[in-house]
Design a protein around this motif. Structure first.
Motif: not given
Ligand code: PLP
Length: 459
Positions: A82, A141-142, A145, A176, A178, A229, A231, A233, A258, A261, A285, A287
Motif C-alpha cells: 500500500v 500506521g504502526s 496503532n 495487520h 503492526s 480494520t 481496509g 492489508i 486501524d 490503508y 496514513d 503517506h
Molecule cells: C491496515 C494497515 N495497518 C497498519 C499498517 C502499517 O502502516 P505503516 O507501514 O505506515 O507503519 C499498514 C501498512 O500497510 C496497513 O495496511
C-alpha cells in the motif's frame, strides 16, 4: 578541508542543481520501469563506501542519477503493498520543512509548526467524518496503532505506574502485523490477542467477537480493546463498525480502528465507513491514500485526557512556562516522541494547493481502477479473483500456472509491479491502487503482463 559553513553563492548553486534533479526525475517517471533492474550486489558495490576525510562538495549530486536508477520509482504502474505515490507539492513541503528545521515538541519550541499540525490533524478528522477528534502526526500506521493500544491499556487497566496486568485484545484474523507487534511491545503478549474469524467477505464476525469476549470473561480474563480494520492489508475488507461499536459499548471496551490503508477513503465514499466516528481512536496514513511523501501517519482520538494520562511524563527542562492553553500545548504530553519533525507542512501545502475536491476525485479514481482490474480479470477465464473488491486492493491468481513464478517474471519484465498475499492458504497476486499517477491504461497493463509472463513460463 571544507568547512560546514558554505557561501550563499555555493548554496544557491547547489540548491538550483538539486531542484533541477528533482524536476527531471518527476518528468522521467512515466518512462521508468515499475521496479529497478538491480541486485543487492549492484547496490552494495555502488553505495558501500567510506566516509572520506575531505568533502566531495557539489559533486555528491552526481550520485542522484544512480540512486534513482536503483530506487523503487513512484510510477503509475507500481501496485505493490500500500504505497502512496509521493505527491510533488508534498515533496517540496518536505524540503521547506527541513529548511525550517523545527523541533515540533510543543508550541513553545515550534509555534507555527504546532498550530499547523493541529490544523491539519483537524482537517483529516473532519475529512473522514470524525470532526472534533484530536491527535498528532507520526511516522506511520504502526506507530499510530502502538500509541492507540497504549491509550487503550491505560484507559482500561492502567499500567504506567504499576506494570502490565493480564488483559486481552481482539482483532480479526486479517489484522495487520503492526497490531500483534504493538500488543507484544506493550507487554500484553501476543497470546492475549484473540484473532476473530472473518466472514466470506473477510470482515470480522461480530457473533464470534462477542462469543470470544464472553468466553474470556467466564475464564476470568480481562478484555480491554477491540481493533477493527477499515481496509485490511490483504483484500481491503472493512469490518462492520456499527456492530463492533455496539459490542465495545456493551462490554465497555476501547474501540480502535486501524484505517492506515483505507481510512482516508472515507473522504470519497463515506457511505462505506459508517460508524467510524464511534471509534475511541483511529489510525490514518497520509503517506498511503493521501499520496503524501513518506512519512506521514496520524493517530486521531476523542480522549485527549487519556492521551495525556498515557503519554505525559514531563521533565522539568521541558516545562511549559505559559498559562495560555495554546502556548502551553505540547505534543510530547499526548504522544510518544519528544523531538519531532515538521511533518505537517507537506500536508498544509499539498492539501491546500490541490483542494479537497482533487483528493476526493483521486481516491475515487483509485476505487474505479480496482473495479476495472476486477472486470478485466473476469474477461479472462484463466484468471480467478479470490476476494471481493471492497476498496482498491484486488487479489487474484492464474488458475493453472505457478503464480509465484508468474510474479517473479512480471517483476523482472519491469512494466508493472504487483505484490503477493495469502488467501485461504493460497498464494495470490495482489494489486493495490493508491496512486494518483495511475491511468486506466496502466491498470489494463496488469492483466496483459500477467498473461505474457504466464506464456513465457511455457518456454
Ligand atoms: C491496515 C494497515 N495497518 C497498519 C499498517 C502499517 O502502516 P505503516 O507501514 O505506515 O507503519 C499498514 C501498512 O500497510 C496497513 O495496511
Amino acid at each position: 578541508m571544507r568547512d560546514l559553513e558554505i557561501s550563499n553563492q555555493e548554496l544557491s548553486d547547489i540548491a538550483e542543481e538539486a531542484l533541477g534533479l528533482a524536476k527531471s526525475y518527476w518528468a522521467s517517471l512515466e518512462g521508468r520501469r515499475a521496479y529497478p533492474s538491480t541486485t543487492s550486489e549492484n547496490t552494495t558495490e555502488l553505495f558501500s563506501r567510506p566516509w572520506l576525510e575531505n568533502g566531495r562538495g557539489r559533486e555528491i549530486l552526481q550520485d542522484f542519477k544512480s540512486i534513482a536508477e536503483h530506487a523503487r520509482p513512484g510510477t503509475g504502474r507500481f501496485f505493490g503493498y500500500v504505497v502512496g505515490s509521493g505527491e510533488p507539492i508534498g515533496a517540496l513541503g518536505e524540503l521547506l520543512a527541513a529548511v525550517l528545521n523545527q523541533n515540533v515538541t510543543s508550541w513553545r519550541s515550534a509555534p507555527a509548526a504546532t498550530s499547523i499540525e493541529r490544523a491539519v490533524v483537524g482537517w483529516l478528522a473532519e475529512a473522514v467524518g470524525c470532526a472534533g477528534f484530536t491527535g498528532s502526526l507520526c511516522g506511520g500506521g504502526s506507530m499510530a496503532n502502538l500509541m492507540a493500544l497504549a491509550m487503550a491499556r491505560e484507559a482500561k487497566l492502567p499500567a504506567n505506574e504499576t506494570g502490565v496486568q493480564p488483559c486481552v485484545v481482539y482483532a480479526s484474523e486479517q489484522v495487520h502485523m503492526s497490531i500483534p507487534k504493538a500488543v507484544a511491545l506493550l507487554g500484553i503478549g501476543r497470546k492475549n490477542l484473540r484473532l476473530i474469524p472473518v466472514d466470506d467477505k473477510f470482515k470480522m464476525r461480530t457473533d464470534a467477537l462477542q462469543a470470544a469476549i464472553t468466553a474470556d470473561r467466564e475464564a476470568g480474563n480481562v478484555p480491554i480493546a477491540i481493533v477493527a480494520t477499515v481496509g485490511t492489508i490483504v483484500s481491503g475488507a472493512i469490518d462492520p463498525l456499527p456492530e463492533i461499536a455496539d459490542v465495545a459499548r456493551r462490554e465497555a471496551l476501547w474501540m480502535h480502528v486501524d484505517g492506515a490503508y483505507g481510512g482516508m477513503a472515507a473522504l470519497a465514499v463515506p457511505e462505506k465507513f459508517q460508524g467510524l466516528s464511534f471509534a475511541d481512536s483511529l489510525s490514518l496514513d497520509a503517506h498511503k491514500w493521501l499520496y503524501q511523501p513518506l512519512d506521514c501517519g496520524c493517530l486521531l482520538n476523542r480522549h485527549p485526557d487519556i492521551a495525556r494520562t498515557t503519554f505525559s511524563h514531563s521533565d522539568d527542562y521541558v516545562r511549559i512556562l505559559s498559562e495560555d492553553p495554546t502556548e502551553a500545548f505540547a505534543f510530547f504530553e499526548e504522544s510518544i516522541e519528544l523531538s519531532r519533525r515538521f511533518r505537517a507542512l507537506k500536508l498544509w501545502m499539498s492539501l491546500q494547493f490541490h483542494g479537497r475536491g482533487a483528493y476526493r476525485e483521486a481516491i475515487r479514481r483509485d476505487l474505479d481502477h480496482a473495479q476495472i482490474l476486477a472486470q478485466t480479470i473476469a474477461l479472462h477465464p484463466e484468471l480467478e479473483r479470490l476476494a471481493p473488491v471492497s476498496l482498491s486492493a484486488v487479489c487474484f491468481r492464474h488458475r493453472s500456472k505457478d503464480n509465484e513464478a508468474i510474479l517473479r517474471r512480471v517483476i523482472a519484465r519491469g512494466r508493472v509491479y504487483l505484490s503477493n498475499a495469502t488467501i485461504n492458504g493460497q498464494f495470490v497476486l495482489r494489486a493495490c491502487f493508491v496512486n494518483h499517477r495511475t491511468t486506466p491504461d496502466d491498470v489494463r497493463a496488469i492483466v496483459s503482463e500477467i498473461i505474457a509472463a504466464a506464456e513465457e513460463l511455457n518456454c
